[in-house]
Design an enzyme around this catalytic site. Structure first.
Site, PDB file in Angstrom:
ATOM      1  N   LEU A   1     105.393  64.930  36.727  1.00  0.00           N
ATOM      2  CA  LEU A   1     104.867  66.262  37.015  1.00  0.00           C
ATOM      3  C   LEU A   1     103.401  66.321  36.592  1.00  0.00           C
ATOM      4  O   LEU A   1     103.080  66.143  35.416  1.00  0.00           O
ATOM      5  CB  LEU A   1     105.666  67.331  36.268  1.00  0.00           C
ATOM      6  CG  LEU A   1     107.183  67.321  36.513  1.00  0.00           C
ATOM      7  CD1 LEU A   1     107.834  68.521  35.819  1.00  0.00           C
ATOM      8  CD2 LEU A   1     107.512  67.321  38.002  1.00  0.00           C
TER       9      LEU A   1
ATOM     10  N   ARG B   1      94.327  74.783  29.121  1.00  0.00           N
ATOM     11  CA  ARG B   1      93.866  74.617  27.736  1.00  0.00           C
ATOM     12  C   ARG B   1      92.787  73.546  27.599  1.00  0.00           C
ATOM     13  O   ARG B   1      92.170  73.420  26.560  1.00  0.00           O
ATOM     14  CB  ARG B   1      95.077  74.292  26.834  1.00  0.00           C
ATOM     15  CG  ARG B   1      96.014  75.465  26.635  1.00  0.00           C
ATOM     16  CD  ARG B   1      97.375  75.020  26.107  1.00  0.00           C
ATOM     17  NE  ARG B   1      98.198  74.400  27.153  1.00  0.00           N
ATOM     18  CZ  ARG B   1      99.421  73.901  26.946  1.00  0.00           C
ATOM     19  NH1 ARG B   1      99.943  73.926  25.735  1.00  0.00           N
ATOM     20  NH2 ARG B   1     100.093  73.361  27.938  1.00  0.00           N
TER      21      ARG B   1
ATOM     22  N   THR C   1     107.184  74.006  35.284  1.00  0.00           N
ATOM     23  CA  THR C   1     107.730  72.653  35.415  1.00  0.00           C
ATOM     24  C   THR C   1     109.077  72.661  36.143  1.00  0.00           C
ATOM     25  O   THR C   1     109.419  71.694  36.827  1.00  0.00           O
ATOM     26  CB  THR C   1     107.891  72.003  34.026  1.00  0.00           C
ATOM     27  OG1 THR C   1     108.558  72.932  33.148  1.00  0.00           O
ATOM     28  CG2 THR C   1     106.547  71.657  33.415  1.00  0.00           C
TER      29      THR C   1
ATOM     30  N   GLY D   1     102.889  64.272  33.453  1.00  0.00           N
ATOM     31  CA  GLY D   1     101.664  63.506  33.686  1.00  0.00           C
ATOM     32  C   GLY D   1     100.668  63.563  32.541  1.00  0.00           C
ATOM     33  O   GLY D   1      99.686  62.817  32.549  1.00  0.00           O
ATOM     34  N   ASP D   2     100.903  64.421  31.566  1.00  0.00           N
ATOM     35  CA  ASP D   2      99.946  64.524  30.458  1.00  0.00           C
ATOM     36  C   ASP D   2     100.458  63.852  29.182  1.00  0.00           C
ATOM     37  O   ASP D   2      99.943  64.086  28.097  1.00  0.00           O
ATOM     38  CB  ASP D   2      99.583  65.995  30.197  1.00  0.00           C
ATOM     39  CG  ASP D   2     100.762  66.847  29.759  1.00  0.00           C
ATOM     40  OD1 ASP D   2     101.914  66.374  29.840  1.00  0.00           O
ATOM     41  OD2 ASP D   2     100.520  67.988  29.337  1.00  0.00           O
TER      42      ASP D   2
ATOM     43  N   ASN E   1      57.898  30.001  28.940  1.00  0.00           N
ATOM     44  CA  ASN E   1      57.599  30.942  27.873  1.00  0.00           C
ATOM     45  C   ASN E   1      56.901  32.158  28.487  1.00  0.00           C
ATOM     46  O   ASN E   1      55.864  32.020  29.145  1.00  0.00           O
ATOM     47  CB  ASN E   1      56.683  30.309  26.821  1.00  0.00           C
ATOM     48  CG  ASN E   1      56.509  31.263  25.656  1.00  0.00           C
ATOM     49  OD1 ASN E   1      57.327  31.323  24.754  1.00  0.00           O
ATOM     50  ND2 ASN E   1      55.436  32.047  25.704  1.00  0.00           N
TER      51      ASN E   1
ATOM     52  N   ALA F   1      54.395  38.153  25.230  1.00  0.00           N
ATOM     53  CA  ALA F   1      54.681  39.556  24.947  1.00  0.00           C
ATOM     54  C   ALA F   1      54.020  40.453  25.979  1.00  0.00           C
ATOM     55  O   ALA F   1      52.890  40.209  26.404  1.00  0.00           O
ATOM     56  CB  ALA F   1      54.175  39.900  23.556  1.00  0.00           C
TER      57      ALA F   1
HETATM   58  C1  UD1 Z   1     105.899  70.805  28.044  1.00  0.00           C
HETATM   59  C2  UD1 Z   1     107.356  71.212  27.758  1.00  0.00           C
HETATM   60  C3  UD1 Z   1     107.576  71.121  26.252  1.00  0.00           C
HETATM   61  C4  UD1 Z   1     107.293  69.742  25.767  1.00  0.00           C
HETATM   62  C5  UD1 Z   1     105.889  69.279  26.169  1.00  0.00           C
HETATM   63  C6  UD1 Z   1     105.761  67.794  25.906  1.00  0.00           C
HETATM   64  C7  UD1 Z   1     108.052  72.822  29.476  1.00  0.00           C
HETATM   65  C8  UD1 Z   1     108.292  74.236  29.802  1.00  0.00           C
HETATM   66  N1  UD1 Z   1     107.594  72.542  28.261  1.00  0.00           N
HETATM   67  O1  UD1 Z   1     105.053  71.752  27.433  1.00  0.00           O
HETATM   68  O2  UD1 Z   1     108.929  71.460  25.954  1.00  0.00           O
HETATM   69  O3  UD1 Z   1     107.438  69.683  24.351  1.00  0.00           O
HETATM   70  O4  UD1 Z   1     105.661  69.493  27.574  1.00  0.00           O
HETATM   71  O5  UD1 Z   1     104.468  67.353  26.193  1.00  0.00           O
HETATM   72  O6  UD1 Z   1     108.280  71.968  30.318  1.00  0.00           O
HETATM   73  N2  UD1 Z   1     103.227  71.050  35.594  1.00  0.00           N
HETATM   74  C9  UD1 Z   1     103.446  71.055  36.959  1.00  0.00           C
HETATM   75  N3  UD1 Z   1     103.613  72.250  37.591  1.00  0.00           N
HETATM   76  C10 UD1 Z   1     103.587  73.437  36.928  1.00  0.00           C
HETATM   77  C11 UD1 Z   1     103.366  73.412  35.527  1.00  0.00           C
HETATM   78  C12 UD1 Z   1     103.196  72.211  34.897  1.00  0.00           C
HETATM   79  O7  UD1 Z   1     103.494  70.002  37.595  1.00  0.00           O
HETATM   80  O8  UD1 Z   1     103.750  74.473  37.579  1.00  0.00           O
HETATM   81  C13 UD1 Z   1     102.997  69.754  34.917  1.00  0.00           C
HETATM   82  C14 UD1 Z   1     101.682  69.691  34.189  1.00  0.00           C
HETATM   83  O9  UD1 Z   1     100.671  69.207  35.066  1.00  0.00           O
HETATM   84  C15 UD1 Z   1     101.970  68.746  33.038  1.00  0.00           C
HETATM   85  C16 UD1 Z   1     103.453  68.912  32.784  1.00  0.00           C
HETATM   86  O10 UD1 Z   1     103.987  69.572  33.919  1.00  0.00           O
HETATM   87  O11 UD1 Z   1     101.698  67.404  33.382  1.00  0.00           O
HETATM   88  C17 UD1 Z   1     103.732  69.723  31.526  1.00  0.00           C
HETATM   89  O12 UD1 Z   1     103.056  70.963  31.600  1.00  0.00           O
HETATM   90  P1  UD1 Z   1     102.270  71.546  30.359  1.00  0.00           P
HETATM   91  O13 UD1 Z   1     101.694  72.835  30.752  1.00  0.00           O
HETATM   92  O14 UD1 Z   1     101.387  70.546  29.777  1.00  0.00           O
HETATM   93  O15 UD1 Z   1     103.502  71.832  29.369  1.00  0.00           O
HETATM   94  P2  UD1 Z   1     103.477  71.825  27.776  1.00  0.00           P
HETATM   95  O16 UD1 Z   1     103.028  73.125  27.272  1.00  0.00           O
HETATM   96  O17 UD1 Z   1     102.793  70.625  27.279  1.00  0.00           O
HETATM   97 MG    MG Z   2     101.570  69.292  28.175  1.00  0.00          MG
END
Ligand code: UD1
Ligand code: MG
Length: 462
Positions: free
Chosen positions: A11, A18, A86, A108-109, A383, A386
């Site tokens: 994802l 942030r 998510t 993905g993060d 050589n 300078a």
């Molecule tokens: C999320 C989890 C949290 C976990 C943490 C671990 C949820 C609700 N929470 O929180 O429990 O401890 O990751 O790192 O899942 N994304 C989408 N589509 C969306 C929203 C998000 O693809 O509509 C993707 C983001 O790009 C990201 C990932 O899902 O790669 C997680 O989203 P992020 O907002 O980073 O969730 P966290 O607050 O880190």
């Molecule tokens: Mg995250």
């Protein structure tokens, strides 16, 4: 490994609010590589048959930047129209996947999960309906917390921002976002998600409670190292993870016999191949593909990019080298800049405040101080005094200069290209060379020194 088809869903559609950045989160870099690319690198090794990536925010930029050709595993991109959490992202991906597939979910993060951990997670999946990767963190802030019942079974995940119970805040076991379940089950569980009004999002994490309540079993394992599950949500997360990554690279090099004088002040943004007894002083940055031969010494504050450095070369501090080759026993620096296309042949010396571009410097040749050499072919045992400048640019075109073996160029000379200086010629200091110099000749173009009679310096009126 089980016989059912096994795929990964990553994802990566979120905005990454942030991060406070115009760059989509998956494209932020650690160690010179996008975080999403780091993740795919690991996932591609786990034996999945397909990788699905859910993209949304600035998706074109992501698809353009992420290289998927390097994997044997096919990578499919799935667009999430509305970034509503998510849970919704997961649903989008599953809508094109058959019910029987085993699905590994990843965010993905969270770039550094190891393929060893993922393989272990896959192995335990055969004994349960959901195998989940959880971790114990001394500082669990920001992560979803794992809620267990008295028997120790996982029953729910509560997001950090949604915690109202103080006991939940004390839980140190966190959701890594990484788990495996069967596609058909996931689809059913996701169908019963409800929106969280606080964020107007559907949470993938809610499938845990739904699955538990419907009698499905959930087993957990921890990663080998908590570094593997650290997520990037802010610039502070990004740099702290980058530091940990760099530390690990430095330790790996140390254990392969390279002396990194301070692993806290070392950056490798690419790949480094080293011979024996290499010494790298503090604040060195290595980018792209660099190789260092045996006994190479790299002084403090150097930047080396896409460069080959052979045995016994010494690079003194504050030198910047890009797309160059430095042959055995040569030394350069301090304060040298070698630009693309520079080749220093064996035992050549380049000293302080010298810039070289697209130039070959022959065996045992020297250019020790304050010079610019561009678009030139310079022979052996030359050589260069300078302050010598090769004037390679006429304002429109670049021109070539050839300097034969054994040439001596006096200090503060200019060579106006195109020009050829024959073997063993000598150029007197202060000469502007505008015509070819035949081999063996000595030339000079500066005016002869003479005295000016009765000339007086102006006097201070006071
Ligand atoms: C999320 C989890 C949290 C976990 C943490 C671990 C949820 C609700 N929470 O929180 O429990 O401890 O990751 O790192 O899942 N994304 C989408 N589509 C969306 C929203 C998000 O693809 O509509 C993707 C983001 O790009 C990201 C990932 O899902 O790669 C997680 O989203 P992020 O907002 O980073 O969730 P966290 O607050 O880190
Ligand atoms: Mg995250």
């Amino acid at each position: 490994m089980s016989h059912v088809s096994f795929s990964a869903i990553i994802l990566a559609a979120g905005k990454g609010n942030r991060m406070l950045s115009d760059v989509p989160k998956p494209l932020h870099q650690i160690g010179g590589k996008c975080i999403l690319q780091h993740l795919i690198d690991s996932v591609a090794q786990t034996g999945v048959q397909r990788i699905y990536i859910v993209y949304g925010y600035k998706g074109e930029a992501i698809m353009e930047k992420i290289n998927t050709d390097r994997y044997k595993v096919p990578v499919h991109w799935i667009f999430q129209h509305e970034l509503v959490g998510t849970g919704n992202a997961a649903q989008r991906a599953l809508s094109i996947i058959s019910d029987s597939e085993e699905i590994l979910f990843l965010y993905g993060d969270v770039p550094f999960v190891s393929y060893r951990t993922l393989q272990r997670l896959h192995t335990i999946k055969s004994q349960c309906d959901i195998s989940m990767l959880t971790a114990i963190l001394s500082n669990p802030n920001g992560y979803g917390r794992i809620i267990r019942n008295q028997k120790g079974n996982v029953i729910n995940i509560i997001e950090h921002d949604d915690m109202i119970n103080d006991d939940h805040k004390k839980i140190k076991e966190v959701n890594t976002g990484i788990f495996i379940a069967i596609s058909g089950n996931l689809k059913r569980w996701l169908d019963s998600l409800t929106i969280h009004r606080s964020k107007d999002e559907f949470y993938l994490t809610d499938v845990i409670q739904i699955a538990h309540q419907s009698g499905y079993s959930i087993n957990t394992i921890h990663p080998y190292d908590t570094f593997e599950i650290m997520g990037v949500n802010s610039k502070s997360d990004l740099v702290s993870l980058d530091r940990q990554y760099q530390q690990r690279q430095a330790q790996r090099l140390l254990s392969s016999g390279v002396t990194i004088s301070d692993p806290n002040r070392f950056d490798l943004r690419g790949t480094l191949v080293c011979g024996k007894d290499v010494y790298i002083d503090v604040n060195v940055i290595i980018e792209g593909n660099v190789s260092l031969g045996n006994r190479v010494k790299v002084g403090a504050n150097c930047i080396l990019k896409d460069t080959v450095i052979e045995d016994d070369v010494v690079i003194y501090p504050f030198s910047i080298v890009e797309n160059a080759k430095i042959s055995i026993q040569s030394n350069i620096g301090p304060f040298v800049r070698l630009r693309p296309g520079t080749e220093l042949k064996e035992n050549s010396h380049v000293g302080n405040f010298v810039e070289i571009k697209n130039t070959q410097l022959g065996k045992q040749s020297k250019v020790r101080h304050l010079s610019y050499l561009g678009d030139a072919e310079i022979g052996a045992q030359v050589n260069i005094g300078a302050g010598t400048i090769i004037c390679n640019y006429d304002g429109i075109n670049k021109h070539h200069t050839v300097i034969g073996d054994g040439v001596f160029i006096g200090a503060d000379s200019q060579l106006v290209a195109p020009v050829t200086v024959g073997k063993n010629a000598t150029i007197g200091a202060g000469t502007t060379v505008t015509q070819d110099v035949p081999a063996g000749e000595t030339i000079i173009s500066r005016i002869r020194q003479f005295s000016i009679l009765n000339w007086k310096r102006s006097k201070n009126k006071k």
